[in-house]
Scaffold this motif. Structure first.
Motif, PDB file in Angstrom:
ATOM      1  N   VAL A   1       1.068  -1.360   0.026  1.00  0.00           N
ATOM      2  CA  VAL A   1      -0.310  -0.026   0.027  1.00  0.00           C
ATOM      3  C   VAL A   1       0.587   1.523  -0.003  1.00  0.00           C
ATOM      4  O   VAL A   1       0.540   2.225  -0.450  1.00  0.00           O
ATOM      5  N   ALA A   2       1.664   1.154   0.400  1.00  0.00           N
ATOM      6  CA  ALA A   2       2.963   2.631   0.831  1.00  0.00           C
ATOM      7  C   ALA A   2       3.199   2.670  -0.201  1.00  0.00           C
ATOM      8  O   ALA A   2       3.793   4.181  -0.644  1.00  0.00           O
ATOM      9  N   ILE A   3       4.443   1.598  -0.922  1.00  0.00           N
ATOM     10  CA  ILE A   3       5.045   1.292  -1.923  1.00  0.00           C
ATOM     11  C   ILE A   3       4.191   2.463  -3.128  1.00  0.00           C
ATOM     12  O   ILE A   3       4.202   3.271  -4.472  1.00  0.00           O
ATOM     13  N   ALA A   4       2.317   1.808  -3.193  1.00  0.00           N
ATOM     14  CA  ALA A   4       1.561   2.135  -4.235  1.00  0.00           C
ATOM     15  C   ALA A   4       1.226   3.737  -4.107  1.00  0.00           C
ATOM     16  O   ALA A   4       0.617   4.521  -5.362  1.00  0.00           O
ATOM     17  N   ALA A   5       0.744   4.304  -2.922  1.00  0.00           N
ATOM     18  CA  ALA A   5       0.885   5.338  -2.419  1.00  0.00           C
ATOM     19  C   ALA A   5       1.694   6.102  -2.874  1.00  0.00           C
ATOM     20  O   ALA A   5       1.994   7.414  -3.396  1.00  0.00           O
ATOM     21  N   THR A   6       3.507   5.851  -2.562  1.00  0.00           N
ATOM     22  CA  THR A   6       4.437   6.949  -3.385  1.00  0.00           C
ATOM     23  C   THR A   6       4.533   6.385  -5.288  1.00  0.00           C
ATOM     24  O   THR A   6       4.931   7.738  -5.895  1.00  0.00           O
ATOM     25  N   ALA A   7       3.935   5.634  -5.789  1.00  0.00           N
ATOM     26  CA  ALA A   7       4.140   5.495  -7.354  1.00  0.00           C
ATOM     27  C   ALA A   7       2.939   6.899  -7.621  1.00  0.00           C
ATOM     28  O   ALA A   7       3.102   7.374  -8.323  1.00  0.00           O
ATOM     29  N   THR A   8       1.475   6.519  -6.462  1.00  0.00           N
ATOM     30  CA  THR A   8       0.662   7.896  -7.480  1.00  0.00           C
ATOM     31  C   THR A   8       1.100   9.124  -7.119  1.00  0.00           C
ATOM     32  O   THR A   8       1.086   9.699  -8.027  1.00  0.00           O
ATOM     33  N   THR A   9       1.955   9.132  -6.426  1.00  0.00           N
ATOM     34  CA  THR A   9       2.369  10.561  -6.187  1.00  0.00           C
ATOM     35  C   THR A   9       3.463  10.748  -6.846  1.00  0.00           C
ATOM     36  O   THR A   9       3.556  12.506  -8.017  1.00  0.00           O
ATOM     37  N   ILE A  10       4.087  10.251  -7.656  1.00  0.00           N
ATOM     38  CA  ILE A  10       5.448  10.209  -8.531  1.00  0.00           C
ATOM     39  C   ILE A  10       5.013  10.217  -9.571  1.00  0.00           C
ATOM     40  O   ILE A  10       4.788  11.966 -10.668  1.00  0.00           O
ATOM     41  N   ALA A  11       3.442   9.343 -10.764  1.00  0.00           N
ATOM     42  CA  ALA A  11       3.251   9.555 -11.340  1.00  0.00           C
ATOM     43  C   ALA A  11       2.686  10.914 -11.606  1.00  0.00           C
ATOM     44  O   ALA A  11       2.915  11.576 -12.964  1.00  0.00           O
ATOM     45  N   VAL A  12       1.787  11.368 -10.336  1.00  0.00           N
ATOM     46  CA  VAL A  12       1.417  13.095 -11.037  1.00  0.00           C
ATOM     47  C   VAL A  12       1.995  14.366 -11.057  1.00  0.00           C
ATOM     48  O   VAL A  12       1.621  15.622 -11.236  1.00  0.00           O
ATOM     49  N   THR A  13       3.634  13.384 -10.746  1.00  0.00           N
ATOM     50  CA  THR A  13       4.842  15.395 -10.688  1.00  0.00           C
ATOM     51  C   THR A  13       5.180  15.330 -12.057  1.00  0.00           C
ATOM     52  O   THR A  13       5.306  16.757 -11.918  1.00  0.00           O
TER      53      THR A  13
END
Length: 228
Positions: free
Chosen positions: A143-155
């Motif tokens: 969950v934590a890594i997926a959330a991090t990937a989401t944050t990076i993807a929108v930057t």
């Protein structure tokens, strides 16, 4: 040597395939539940948890495949910025869906493991104990890594951003491999390694094809040339 991409599949066809997969998953879950009958050893967590867990995991796996495959296509194959921007939008949606579905899977796994139905008065009372187990640790990690990937993807939509998301998506696949039944077997390393390779290969292939189908035909033709 050159090889052309298959003809573009329309959005309704893709939607129909996804809906069919969801229906088949639901049927298989209900069939397994009916076959188990009253042979449950642990306290029953309710039909919602029994059926919701596998469905949430399947949605998470499909979304993770879209994230991984789309990030690989964006980071290594797409040349045009406009195409990469469109692909990264799909990647961000996939990563966000993975995060939500993994969170739901975590909740359902806890419910089944403790025999507490979702929404009950005691639900979550010993969550800290569950999260301290190997299963709980890897579920939270995913969950934590997926959330991090989401944050990076929108930057951003640069190649570097896409490649970073691809790495994060690969780590999500690793966490998922560690939560499988095979992970607790005697041949732990072989089982988890095999599962990881499977998740990575299927994710890049399935997710990459899905993203390519949603790009303009000229863009697909551009990345479809395999030079040997």
């Amino acid at each position: 040597m050159t090889a052309a991409v298959p003809r573009r599949v329309s959005a309704p066809v893709i939607a129909l395939v996804l809906v069919t997969l969801l229906v088949l998953a639901l049927i298989s879950v209900l069939a397994a539940d009916a076959a188990s009958g009253d042979n449950l050893v642990l306290r029953d967590a309710g039909a919602l948890s029994r059926a919701g867990g596998p469905i949430a995991s399947m949605i998470a796996d499909l979304a993770a495949a879209l994230t991984l495959g789309g990030a690989v296509v964006s980071g290594w194959l797409l040349r045009e910025q406009a195409d990469r921007a469109r692909a990264m939008t799909l990647v961000a949606i996939g990563a966000a869906t993975t995060t939500l579905a993994r969170g739901m899977s975590l909740a359902f796994s806890y419910a089944v493991a403790t025999g507490q139905s979702v929404g009950s008065a005691r639900f979550g009372s010993d969550l800290n104990v569950f999260l301290a187990t190997d299963l709980g640790i890897w579920l939270v990690t995913a969950v934590a890594i997926a959330a991090t990937a989401t944050t990076i993807a929108v930057t951003g939509t640069s190649r570097g951003t896409a490649r970073t998301v691809a790495v994060a998506a690969g780590l999500v696949a690793f966490s998922s491999a560690m939560t499988g039944h095979a992970g607790g077997g005697e041949d732990h390393e072989v089982a988890t390694s095999t599962m990881l390779v499977h998740l990575l290969a299927v994710g890049i292939w399935l997710g990459g094809l899905a993203v390519l189908q949603l790009l303009p035909a000229t863009s697909r033709d551009d990345v479809a040339v395999v030079r040997g």
